[in-house]
Design a protein around this motif. Structure first.
Motif, PDB file in Angstrom:
ATOM      1  N   GLU A 223       0.812  -1.214   0.000  1.00 56.79           N
ATOM      2  CA  GLU A 223       0.000   0.000   0.000  1.00 56.79           C
ATOM      3  C   GLU A 223       0.849   1.270   0.000  1.00 56.79           C
ATOM      4  N   ALA A 243      -4.302   5.663  -0.081  1.00 54.70           N
ATOM      5  CA  ALA A 243      -3.341   4.634   0.315  1.00 54.70           C
ATOM      6  C   ALA A 243      -2.887   4.849   1.753  1.00 54.70           C
ATOM      7  N   TRP A 583       1.979  -2.006 -17.862  1.00 58.67           N
ATOM      8  CA  TRP A 583       0.857  -1.636 -17.003  1.00 58.67           C
ATOM      9  C   TRP A 583       0.056  -0.510 -17.648  1.00 58.67           C
ATOM     10  N   ARG A 589      -3.236   5.523 -10.365  1.00 62.23           N
ATOM     11  CA  ARG A 589      -3.433   4.158  -9.885  1.00 62.23           C
ATOM     12  C   ARG A 589      -3.234   3.173 -11.020  1.00 62.23           C
ATOM     13  N   VAL A 590      -2.638   2.038 -10.709  1.00 57.90           N
ATOM     14  CA  VAL A 590      -2.459   0.972 -11.695  1.00 57.90           C
ATOM     15  C   VAL A 590      -3.811   0.316 -11.943  1.00 57.90           C
ATOM     16  N   THR A 595       0.704  -7.032 -10.126  1.00 53.96           N
ATOM     17  CA  THR A 595       0.994  -6.224  -8.944  1.00 53.96           C
ATOM     18  C   THR A 595       2.502  -6.082  -8.770  1.00 53.96           C
ATOM     19  N   THR A 600       3.591   0.669  -8.907  1.00 53.91           N
ATOM     20  CA  THR A 600       2.728   1.515  -8.083  1.00 53.91           C
ATOM     21  C   THR A 600       3.375   2.878  -7.854  1.00 53.91           C
TER      22      THR A 600
END
Length: 657
Positions: A223, A243, A583, A589-590, A595, A600
């Protein structure tokens, strides 16, 4: 059904136990037990009725009240039976062999640090010695059976809690799996170990604690990660407020778990030191207000460890004195077996480095009562009843505020040589027991509502509904537990509060989705839910595999806003799979791709590019090169080990192909 109207002896249990069990239910128990013995209820004699009271009725009472209280009430009925029939001294029927208790104890050998296990081991040692010398061990066998039942209940409650932890760990692992670090692989291994143990009905508390700590660390990293090495040395962008809020929520969730573990692990210490319990309660209250960090909880744990070492030293010295005082009473007499069991229990507990607060309290009271060696049977009986009452009160926290001062007065009177009247205290306790039983019934009813109302929502694959599904599974397991300890009942209530809040959110999301999709026709909502269904609910009917295979499902919407945002593309062709190390990004934001903490961070950096009106960014760090290019209202981002590799693998895609 065979049987006649109750009369004579049969009326005594109905009259004396009607406040704990409804007369109708008690009649049914007596009738069924009579038929099982091939007798009519109207024809029961005193020995048979005594046997039924000690078995079927005693077992039934334990569903709503603690075993000591159930034993006391059954004993009162038995005394009245003996008085009425003028039959005294009848031998109690054997309920089980010592070997049966030993076999039951083997199941709990792994949990040697539990107080019940330590007492059971001590009891078996003494029972074997007594049986070898030809003495009657019926009382020890009965207590051993009670301890095995307590251990079984504790194990089942702990397995339900472990299953709930395991479900949450699996969900968290799905989020962090793409990080691919050594810690992620370690978490995967721990989850596998816990899963295997759960399937075998075994607890792994140390592994659960390690997995919980790893989960917290990885989720916090995911996060809060930003890429600090990207660019030309400019400071990294500030953490996104959403976040940051999620990180703080994770911190408080983990702090709450840690404090609950401390309350469980240091219960004997907190019981022996009221000042430490007060500090623990203060921290719990602070955490509920969001004012306690995990670092503070860690410091508190260190203080508790130091305090436990101090108290352990004090208790070992106190035990040595008590053992010397009580040694003459371990060799012969009616008290010998009980004293030896209690001494051996305390000795084992202290040798393992655990506190023996309860056992030492009982030994101290016993030493005070025995005094110079004169044994007063009535005084010892009153002392034992007082101890049973205290244990029952401690097992029901809701009763402590009212009964603790009264217990203190009773203890003071007993210490002065008086005979305190305990019947009013038992009556007050029974009232609290009844309230607890009613609370449990209400919990079951609320759990049924949550489970039933979750069923039509289970295909809504948002994060809210997925978590609700995990809680619904836990509620089913908790509902099946039967009688519960106070900690288990508290966990049941907490699970209900969380599930009811999530159910309200899920209903709101479902209604909003219905309203927005109403214009698409009767089947639009189910089609929309299929788009977002990640298969997170095991109870849902499996869908047949698509041919050809569909691209990976999009991330589950975390809220109704995310769900409704997806309606804009409802019915549109599925997007093509992204290249490796690529991505899509929108609003910092992705929105597509694996992930990755670095991605990020780049996504957060692109918010500044949006503000400056830039259309392309080329960057490099110590390991990789990055290129971000505007595409419509978002960005396409690619990464590779060199610029040539980037052009070959993702160049065309970055340019919009």
């Amino acid at each position: 059904m065979t049987g006649g109207a109750p009369s004579g002896l049969n009326r005594i249990p109905l009259q004396m136990l009607g406040d704990l069990v409804s007369p109708r239910a008690l009649e049914r128990i007596l009738q069924d037990a009579s038929e099982a013995r091939g007798l009519s209820w109207a024809d029961l004699d005193a020995p048979t009725l005594e046997d039924i009271l000690k078995k079927e009725v005693f077992k039934r009472l334990q569903l709503t009240i603690p075993a000591p209280l159930a034993k006391k009430r059954v004993s009162d009925v038995l005394n009245e039976l003996m008085k009425t029939t003028q039959e005294r001294g009848a031998a109690a029927p054997a309920v089980s062999s010592l070997q049966g208790v030993e076999e039951g104890a083997r199941k709990f050998a792994l949990y040697f640090d539990w107080p019940e296990t330590q007492r059971l081991r001590s009891l078996l040692v003494v029972a074997r010695q007594e049986e070898h010398q030809g003495r009657d061990v019926t009382a020890l066998v009965q207590e051993g059976q009670d301890l095995v039942a307590q251990l079984e209940r504790r194990l089942q409650e702990s397995l339900v809690a472990q299953a709930q932890d395991l479900a949450e760990m699996r969900a968290a692992f799905a989020r962090v799996q793409g990080m691919g670090s050594r810690e992620v692989r370690r978490l995967e291994t721990l989850i596998g170990q816990i899963d295997e143990a759960q399937s075998q009905g075994t607890l792994l508390p140390a592994e659960v604690e390690r997995a919980r700590n790893l989960t917290f660390s990885l989720r916090k990293l995911l996060e809060s990660s930003v890429v600090q090495t990207v660019g030309s040395g400019a400071p990294p962008p500030e953490l996104d407020p959403d976040a940051q809020a999620r990180v703080l929520a994770l911190e408080q969730e983990h702090a709450a778990q840690q404090l609950a573990a401390l309350q469980r692990d240091f219960a004997p210490l907190l019981d022996a030191r009221p000042d430490l319990q007060a500090r623990q309660s203060q921290l719990v209250d602070g955490q509920r207000g969001g004012h306690v960090t995990t670092a503070e909880v860690g410091e508190w744990r260190g203080q508790l460890l130091l305090a436990r070492d101090e108290v352990l030293t004090e208790q070992r010295a106190a035990f040595a004195n008590l053992e010397a005082q009580l040694q003459p009473h371990t060799e012969s007499g009616d008290l010998a077996m009980g004293v030896r069991v209690l001494l051996d229990t305390a000795r084992q507990t202290l040798a393992l480095g655990n506190l023996a607060t309860d056992a030492l309290r009982e030994l101290h009271d016993m030493s005070e009562t025995l005094g110079d060696g004169h044994v007063d049977g009535s005084r010892l009986a009153t002392q034992q009843e007082l101890l049973d009452l205290e244990r029952s009160v401690r097992a029901l926290p809701a009763a402590m505020a009212e009964l603790e001062p009264l217990l203190a007065q009773a203890r003071a009177r007993f210490a002065q040589g008086d005979d305190p009247e305990l019947a009013p205290l038992w009556t007050l306790l029974e009232r609290h027991m009844g309230a607890a039983a009613q609370e449990r019934d209400a919990f079951d009813a609320r759990a049924d509502v949550v489970i039933d109302e979750y069923a039509p929502l289970r295909h809504l694959a948002g994060e809210t509904t997925q978590k609700l599904g995990r809680l619904a599974d836990s509620l089913r397991a908790q509902r099946r537990l039967g009688s519960m300890s106070a900690p288990a009942l508290a966990r049941y209530g907490q699970s209900l509060l969380e599930a009811e809040a999530l159910l309200a959110e899920a209903k709101a999301e479902f209604r909003a989705a219905q309203e927005v999709t109403s214009t698409f026709g009767e089947d639009a909502l189910s089609g929309l839910l299929d788009v977002f269904d990640l298969g997170g609910d095991a109870s849902a009917d499996p869908a047949p595999p698509a041919t050809p295979p569909a691209p990976p499902a999009p991330p589950a919407p975390a809220s109704v806003h995310d769900l409704l945002a997806g309606l804009g593309t409802f019915g549109a062709p599925a997007p093509a799979a992204l290249p490796a190390d690529a991505w899509t990004v929108r609003d910092g934001r992705v929105t597509g791709g694996a992930t990755d903490p670095a991605a990020t961070g780049v996504a957060a950096l692109l918010t500044q590019a949006d503000a400056l009106g830039l259309n392309r960014l080329d960057m490099a760090d110590a390991l990789s090169v990055w290129s971000a290019r505007r595409s419509g209202s978002g960005w396409r981002v690619g990464r590779a080990e060199s610029w040539d590799a980037l052009d070959q693998r993702t160049g065309a895609w970055l340019d919009g192909a």
